[in-house]
Design an enzyme around this catalytic site. Structure first.
Site, mmCIF file in Angstrom:
data_model
loop_
_atom_site.group_PDB
_atom_site.id
_atom_site.type_symbol
_atom_site.label_atom_id
_atom_site.label_comp_id
_atom_site.label_asym_id
_atom_site.label_seq_id
_atom_site.Cartn_x
_atom_site.Cartn_y
_atom_site.Cartn_z
ATOM 1 N N ARG A 75 -30.706 -46.143 16.531
ATOM 2 C CA ARG A 75 -31.693 -45.192 17.030
ATOM 3 C C ARG A 75 -32.841 -45.933 17.718
ATOM 4 N NH1 ARG A 75 -28.539 -41.871 17.099
ATOM 5 N NH2 ARG A 75 -28.446 -39.891 15.985
ATOM 6 N N HIS A 97 -27.638 -43.553 25.948
ATOM 7 C CA HIS A 97 -27.237 -42.956 24.671
ATOM 8 C C HIS A 97 -25.846 -42.306 24.786
ATOM 9 C CE1 HIS A 97 -28.793 -41.101 20.662
ATOM 10 N NE2 HIS A 97 -27.483 -41.258 20.644
#
Ligand code: NDP
Ligand code: OXD
Length: 319
Positions: free
Chosen positions: A234, A282
């Site tokens: 993350r 991502h």
């Protein structure tokens, strides 16, 4: 027998794919897709199961009778901490296709740094014939942080490529042929690591974790002659200003980032222009809709048969 309430779907990714696959998913009960303008005002009070990725802030107030929450991805940081989150099981997405994709990305990034791909790309643009002599994978130690579903698969596949692999996690893991470290042995682990791979969930403990202090502890005199940082966990676990400084001052020789403090990454971020830095948006391991809906159907069937749900999040640990 009364009709089963539809599954609530509030997923903020790939709306076309979600709508297409939803046409045939949940055939026994149907679904309410909040991305569909025709469904947005629907009464959600009867709904028992919700599949969520970055849901609307008022979702739990609108759906007060949920029995199980399903995350649209492996991570649950987008749900944990939301106002009104009910005390019911949260099931995260664990699936072969997602795991495989992540390992492909991790192995590819490690190989690109090993083989000097950034320099090769530059030479190609300049029409330069410039051979690079890379070390063998076995001379390079990849340290994987997070030895869960994704970390352990990445470890296995990095080993197939010949890398020396070590691993770090909150509780020590036993993995054949891999030296493992627990949370208390962070500095030892970092001092042995040439390429650091981050596959940690975002929790209060891992927020802002990859900072200047941590990056400075990586080994810099290994076969690559430089430390490399790779993160697909993350973005809020990394301090981007520190990564930029570390690349500029030579603490890091390169980086690969799939996740960012704020997504999408701002067009004026200095990260875009750094030497030997690879950025992906991502998409290291996307949740494929067919697999995701099948997984939710399987878990609902287990739950309704009275069997334990799988992949339930530990609320206290936050992942
Ligand atoms: P798991 O829950 O299976 O594994 C998490 C691992 O992290 C465990 O080994 C756990 O330790 C370790 N860990 C957690 N907190 C700490 C801590 N404070 N200190 C040390 N170790 C810690 O998760 P997955 O492997 O399935 O996924 C990992 C993350 O990858 C997700 O949470 C998500 O954020 C990210 N992800 C990113 C994607 C992308 O496309 N970029 C796609 C999918 C996921 P222990 O084993 O002791 O519990
Ligand atoms: C996930 C993600 O958590 O895509 O699955 O980031």
């Amino acid at each position: 027998m009364s009709a089963r309430p539809p599954v609530l779907v509030d997923i903020k990714f790939n709306p076309e794919g979600v709508a297409r696959v939803l046409k045939t998913a949940f055939a026994d009960r149907g679904s309410i897709n909040l991305a569909d303008p025709g469904h947005q005002a629907r009464d959600l009070r009867a709904v028992e199961y919700a599949l969520l990725w970055k849901p609307d802030a008022d979702l739990f107030a609108r759906a007060p009778n949920l029995k199980v929450i399903f995350s649209g991805g492996a991570g649950v940081d987008h749900i944990i901490g939301m106002a009104g989150l009910p005390e019911i099981p949260i099931v995260r997405f664990v699936d072969r296709s997602l795991t495989t994709r992540m390992s492909e990305w991790v192995v590819m990034q490690c190989l690109m740094h090993l083989r000097g791909q950034y320099a090769h790309d530059n030479h190609q643009r300049q029409r330069e014939w410039a051979k690079l002599i890379a070390p063998e994978a076995a001379e390079v130690t990849v340290g994987v942080m997070g030895l869960g579903i994704l970390g352990q698969d990445a470890v296995a596949k990095l080993r197939v490529m010949g890398f020396n692999v070590i691993g770090w996690s909150r509780s020590r893991k036993q993995i054949d042929g891999v030296e493992t470290f627990d949370a208390s042995e962070l500095d030892n682990f970092l001092a042995r690591t040439d390429i650091l791979v981050g596959l940690l969930p975002l929790t209060p403990e891992t927020s802002g974790f990859y900072d200047a202090g941590l990056l400075a502890k990586l080994r810099r005199n290994g076969a690559l002659g430089q430390a490399v940082f790779i993160n697909a966990g993350r973005g809020k676990s990394q301090v981007e200003a520190d990564i930029v400084s570390a690349i500029r001052n030579g603490t890091l020789g390169g980086a690969s980032l799939d996740v960012f403090e704020a997504e999408p990454l701002a067009s004026d971020s200095p990260l875009w222009d750094l030497q030997n830095v690879f950025l992906t948006p991502h998409d290291a391991a996307v949740s494929e809709e067919n697999a995701l809906f099948r997984h939710v159907e399987t878990q609902i069937a287990r739950f309704e048969r009275g069997e334990p749900l799988q992949f339930v999040v530990d609320r206290a640990a936050g992942y």
